[in-house]
Design a protein around this motif. Structure first.
Motif, PDB file in Angstrom:
ATOM      1  N   HIS A 190       1.014  -0.962   0.113  1.00  0.00           N
ATOM      2  CA  HIS A 190       0.058  -0.355   0.092  1.00  0.00           C
ATOM      3  C   HIS A 190       0.839   1.425   0.294  1.00  0.00           C
ATOM      4  N   LEU A 191       2.435   1.134   0.365  1.00  0.00           N
ATOM      5  CA  LEU A 191       2.821   2.329   0.616  1.00  0.00           C
ATOM      6  C   LEU A 191       3.985   2.464  -1.183  1.00  0.00           C
ATOM      7  N   GLN A 192       3.412   1.893  -1.500  1.00  0.00           N
ATOM      8  CA  GLN A 192       3.979   1.694  -2.699  1.00  0.00           C
ATOM      9  C   GLN A 192       5.999   1.240  -2.622  1.00  0.00           C
ATOM     10  N   TRP A 193       6.027   0.197  -1.977  1.00  0.00           N
ATOM     11  CA  TRP A 193       8.045   0.061  -2.185  1.00  0.00           C
ATOM     12  C   TRP A 193       8.184  -1.110  -2.800  1.00  0.00           C
ATOM     13  N   HIS A 194       7.269  -1.892  -3.387  1.00  0.00           N
ATOM     14  CA  HIS A 194       7.348  -2.949  -4.417  1.00  0.00           C
ATOM     15  C   HIS A 194       7.648  -2.741  -6.030  1.00  0.00           C
ATOM     16  N   ARG A 195       7.216  -1.226  -5.764  1.00  0.00           N
ATOM     17  CA  ARG A 195       7.622  -0.592  -7.478  1.00  0.00           C
ATOM     18  C   ARG A 195       8.515   0.801  -7.168  1.00  0.00           C
ATOM     19  N   ASN A 196       9.208   0.096  -8.707  1.00  0.00           N
ATOM     20  CA  ASN A 196      10.030   0.891  -9.572  1.00  0.00           C
ATOM     21  C   ASN A 196       9.807   2.566  -9.266  1.00  0.00           C
ATOM     22  N   ALA A 197      10.466   2.765  -8.415  1.00  0.00           N
ATOM     23  CA  ALA A 197      10.601   4.537  -7.619  1.00  0.00           C
ATOM     24  C   ALA A 197      10.286   5.355  -9.290  1.00  0.00           C
ATOM     25  N   GLU A 198      10.837   5.208  -9.962  1.00  0.00           N
ATOM     26  CA  GLU A 198       9.912   5.749 -11.227  1.00  0.00           C
ATOM     27  C   GLU A 198       8.730   5.949 -11.663  1.00  0.00           C
ATOM     28  N   ASP A 199       7.962   4.716 -10.917  1.00  0.00           N
ATOM     29  CA  ASP A 199       6.544   4.103 -11.359  1.00  0.00           C
ATOM     30  C   ASP A 199       6.026   4.402  -9.821  1.00  0.00           C
ATOM     31  N   ARG A 200       6.558   4.363  -8.894  1.00  0.00           N
ATOM     32  CA  ARG A 200       5.965   4.790  -7.554  1.00  0.00           C
ATOM     33  C   ARG A 200       4.626   5.767  -7.778  1.00  0.00           C
ATOM     34  N   TYR A 201       3.566   5.417  -7.197  1.00  0.00           N
ATOM     35  CA  TYR A 201       1.960   6.344  -7.163  1.00  0.00           C
ATOM     36  C   TYR A 201       1.655   6.363  -8.725  1.00  0.00           C
ATOM     37  N   LYS A 202       2.029   5.534  -9.158  1.00  0.00           N
ATOM     38  CA  LYS A 202       1.570   6.051 -10.646  1.00  0.00           C
ATOM     39  C   LYS A 202      -0.112   4.891 -10.889  1.00  0.00           C
ATOM     40  N   PRO A 203      -1.195   5.326 -11.221  1.00  0.00           N
ATOM     41  CA  PRO A 203      -2.138   4.721 -11.585  1.00  0.00           C
ATOM     42  C   PRO A 203      -1.526   3.570 -12.529  1.00  0.00           C
ATOM     43  N   LEU A 204      -2.131   1.792 -11.728  1.00  0.00           N
ATOM     44  CA  LEU A 204      -2.275   1.166 -12.623  1.00  0.00           C
ATOM     45  C   LEU A 204      -3.385   1.112 -13.777  1.00  0.00           C
ATOM     46  N   PRO A 205      -3.891   0.877 -15.212  1.00  0.00           N
ATOM     47  CA  PRO A 205      -4.497   0.687 -15.997  1.00  0.00           C
ATOM     48  C   PRO A 205      -5.390  -0.050 -15.457  1.00  0.00           C
ATOM     49  N   GLU A 206      -6.758  -0.065 -15.298  1.00  0.00           N
ATOM     50  CA  GLU A 206      -7.984   0.111 -15.071  1.00  0.00           C
ATOM     51  C   GLU A 206      -8.136  -1.575 -14.852  1.00  0.00           C
ATOM     52  N   ASN A 207      -7.539  -3.085 -16.288  1.00  0.00           N
ATOM     53  CA  ASN A 207      -7.844  -3.547 -16.518  1.00  0.00           C
ATOM     54  C   ASN A 207      -6.328  -4.292 -15.676  1.00  0.00           C
ATOM     55  N   LEU A 208      -6.126  -3.918 -15.452  1.00  0.00           N
ATOM     56  CA  LEU A 208      -4.997  -4.939 -14.884  1.00  0.00           C
ATOM     57  C   LEU A 208      -4.226  -4.627 -13.474  1.00  0.00           C
ATOM     58  N   CYS A 209      -3.918  -6.155 -13.285  1.00  0.00           N
ATOM     59  CA  CYS A 209      -3.952  -6.135 -11.686  1.00  0.00           C
ATOM     60  C   CYS A 209      -2.328  -7.419 -11.911  1.00  0.00           C
ATOM     61  N   VAL A 210      -1.091  -6.754 -11.538  1.00  0.00           N
ATOM     62  CA  VAL A 210       0.032  -7.272 -11.284  1.00  0.00           C
ATOM     63  C   VAL A 210       1.156  -7.930 -10.507  1.00  0.00           C
ATOM     64  N   MET A 211       1.390  -8.709  -9.602  1.00  0.00           N
ATOM     65  CA  MET A 211       2.423  -8.767  -9.615  1.00  0.00           C
ATOM     66  C   MET A 211       3.688  -7.824  -9.389  1.00  0.00           C
ATOM     67  N   ASP A 212       3.761  -7.324 -10.076  1.00  0.00           N
ATOM     68  CA  ASP A 212       5.346  -6.822 -10.830  1.00  0.00           C
ATOM     69  C   ASP A 212       5.954  -5.750  -9.819  1.00  0.00           C
ATOM     70  N   LEU A 213       7.028  -6.954  -9.417  1.00  0.00           N
ATOM     71  CA  LEU A 213       8.298  -6.120  -8.287  1.00  0.00           C
ATOM     72  C   LEU A 213       9.537  -6.023  -7.961  1.00  0.00           C
ATOM     73  N   ASN A 214      10.198  -4.697  -7.586  1.00  0.00           N
ATOM     74  CA  ASN A 214      10.877  -4.461  -8.101  1.00  0.00           C
ATOM     75  C   ASN A 214      12.547  -5.620  -7.164  1.00  0.00           C
ATOM     76  N   PRO A 215      13.752  -5.566  -7.854  1.00  0.00           N
ATOM     77  CA  PRO A 215      14.114  -6.430  -7.252  1.00  0.00           C
ATOM     78  C   PRO A 215      15.181  -6.639  -5.892  1.00  0.00           C
ATOM     79  N   VAL A 216      14.970  -5.801  -4.954  1.00  0.00           N
ATOM     80  CA  VAL A 216      15.417  -4.894  -4.200  1.00  0.00           C
ATOM     81  C   VAL A 216      13.552  -5.454  -3.191  1.00  0.00           C
ATOM     82  N   TYR A 217      12.654  -5.431  -3.443  1.00  0.00           N
ATOM     83  CA  TYR A 217      11.476  -5.887  -2.738  1.00  0.00           C
ATOM     84  C   TYR A 217      11.107  -7.003  -2.394  1.00  0.00           C
ATOM     85  N   SER A 218      11.549  -7.363  -3.847  1.00  0.00           N
ATOM     86  CA  SER A 218      11.021  -9.114  -3.974  1.00  0.00           C
ATOM     87  C   SER A 218      12.505  -9.508  -3.197  1.00  0.00           C
TER      88      SER A 218
END
Length: 399
Positions: A190-218
Motif C-alpha cells: 500500500h506504500l508502493q515500496w514494491h514498485r520502481n521509484a519512477e513508477d511509484r504512485y502511478k495508477p495502473l490501468p483499470e483492467n490490469l493487476c499484476v505483482m510487478d516487484l522491484n528487485p530490492v523488495y523481491s
C-alpha cells in the motif's frame, strides 16, 4: 549541402500532404511512449475459447472447493473433538485459517483474472488482493515454523514443554506470525515500496493487476517470508526427527526389559508419527512453493518469465492450501477419526455391552462404563455391525 527550395515549392499541395503525414507519424510515436503501462505478464497468446475457459475454470474451482471444505473441516474437527484440543492443534488451526484465506481471498479472484486475462475488480482491491496473496503464503510457512518448534520442544524435553508452551506463549507465537505476515505484505504494497521509484504512485490501468516487484523488495520479501523461515524450519525438523528416533529407541530398550515385552512405546511411536506427518507437510509445502519463489526472483531482475509458466507455478503454490487436510486425513489417525465423525455421524455409535445376554440400564451403568473404559464403538455397514478401530467414544475420552 545545397538546399533547393524552388523544387519544394513547385507543388504546395504535395508538401501539405507530406507535412500532415509527418505530423501523424510524430504523434503516433509520442503516444506510443506515453501509453498506459504494459502488463509484463501479458502476451500469453490468444484468449481462451469458451470450451477452454469452462474446463480451466472447473478445474481451478475444484481446487478452491477442496481447499475451503478441507480447511473448514480441520477447524471444525479441532473445536468439536475433545482429543484434538491440544495446544499443538492451535497452530494447525492457524495454518488452516491461512490456507482458507488463500482460497477465499486469493484463488477465487485469480480464477477470474487468469481466464479473462483482465482485472475486473478495480485498482484498490488489486492492492488488497496482492497483499493477501503475500500475507497468506507468509503466514503458512511461519505457522509451519511454529509447529516445528512446538513439536521439537515437546519431543526433546516434555517437562520443559509443559512450563514453556503455556496458553499465553501460544497466543504470543500465533499473534507474532500474523502480525509479521501483515507487516511484510499490506504495509509495503500500500506504500508502493514494491514498485520502481519512477513508477511509484502511478495508477495502473483499470483492467490490469499484476505483482510487478522491484528487485530490492523481491529479494527482501522472499528472504524474510520464505527462504529464511525455510532454512530455520528444515534445521528444526532434522533435529526433531533425530530426537524422535532416539526417543523411540530408548523406549524400545526400556520396554524390552519389562514383563511381557512391555507396551509403553505408544508415546514414542506417536512422536515419531507426528514427526513424519510434519515432514510430509513441510515437503509438500516446499514442493509447491519453492518453484514459484525461485521464478519470482528471476522475474524481478530480468522480466523474462513466460506468462504461462508464471501462472502454472502460482497455481501450484495455491494448490498447497488444499493438500494439508488431505495429508492429515491420510497420516493422522486422530484427524481421520474426527473427520469420519463429522462427515458420517451415524457410522459409529456407542453401544452398551451385554452381560448374560441382556443390555444394562444406561442410568445405572453409564458412569461406570465410562470410568472403566468399557464403551466400545461399532460402525454400521449394510445393517451389520463391526468393531471400529477406535477404542472409545468421544464422550468417554478424557482431555
Amino acid at each position: 549541402m545545397v538546399t533547393n527550395f524552388t523544387w519544394y515549392n513547385w507543388n504546395s499541395s504535395t508538401l501539405a500532404v507530406s507535412y500532415e503525414v509527418l505530423n501523424n507519424v510524430t504523434d503516433l510515436n509520442e503516444s506510443s511512449t506515453t501509453e498506459e503501462p504494459v502488463d509484463p505478464h501479458q502476451g500469453s497468446g490468444e484468449p481462451y475459447t469458451l470450451a477452454e475457459s469452462i474446463i480451466i475454470g472447473t478445474i481451478l474451482s475444484l481446487f478452491i472447493f477442496v481447499a475451503v471444505f478441507g480447511n473448514v473441516l480441520v477447524c471444525v474437527a479441532v473445536f468439536k473433538d475433545r482429543r484434538l484440543r491440544h495446544r499443538t492443534y492451535a497452530f494447525i488451526v492457524s495454518l488452516a485459517i491461512a490456507d482458507l484465506l488463500v482460497a477465499l481471498l486469493v484463488m477465487t479472484f485469480a480464477v477470474v483474472n487468469d481466464i479473462l486475462n483482465k482485472w475486473l475488480f478495480g485498482p484498490v482491491f488489486c492492492n488488497i488482493w496482492i497483499s493477501s496473496d503475500i500475507n497468506c503464503s507468509t503466514a503458512s510457512i511461519l505457522n509451519l515454523c511454529a509447529i516445528s518448534l512446538d513439536r521439537y520442544i515437546h519431543i526433546k524435553d516434555p517437562y520443559k514443554y509443559k512450563t514453556f508452551m503455556t496458553k499465553k506463549m501460544m497466543v504470543i507465537m500465533i499473534s507474532t506470525v500474523w502480525i509479521l505476515s501483515l507487516t511484510l505484505s499490506f504495509l509495503p504494497i500500500h506504500l508502493q515500496w514494491h514498485r520502481n521509484a519512477e513508477d511509484r504512485y502511478k495508477p495502473l490501468p483499470e483492467n490490469l493487476c499484476v505483482m510487478d516487484l522491484n528487485p530490492v523488495y523481491s529479494v527482501v520479501s522472499s528472504t524474510i517470508s520464505f527462504y529464511l523461515p525455510c532454512i530455520i524450519m528444515i534445521i528444526i525438523y532434522v533435529k526433531l526427527y533425530c530426537a524422535a528416533r532416539s526417543h523411540v529407541k530408548e523406549i524400545r530398550k526400556t520396554s524390552f526389559h519389562m514383563p511381557n515385552g512391555g507396551k509403553g512405546g505408544g508415546s514414542g511411536s506417536k512422536d515419531h508419527k507426528a514427526a513424519v506427518t510434519l515432514g510430509i507437510i513441510m515437503g509438500v509445502f516446499l514442493l509447491c512453493w519453492m518453484p514459484f519463489f525461485v521464478v519470482n526472483l528471476v522475474e524481478a531482475f530480468c522480466k523474462c518469465v513466460p506468462i504461462l509458466m508464471f501462472k502454472i507455478l502460482t497455481w501450484l503454490g495455491y494448490v498447497n492450501s488444499c493438500l494439508n487436510p488431505i495429508i492429515y486425513s491420510i497420516f493422522n489417525k486422530e484427524f481421520r477419526n474426527a473427520f469420519r465423525k463429522i462427515l458420517f455421524p451415524d457410522s459409529c455409535k456407542c453401544v452398551r455391552p451385554k452381560r448374560n445376554g441382556y443390555a444394562q440400564s444406561s442410568r445405572t451403568t453409564s458412569k461406570s462404563l465410562i470410568s472403566k473404559s468399557e464403551y466400545i464403538m461399532q460402525s454400521v455397514e449394510n445393517g451389520n455391525r463391526r468393531d471400529c478401530k477406535e477404542p472409545l467414544c468421544a464422550e468417554g475420552t478424557p482431555l
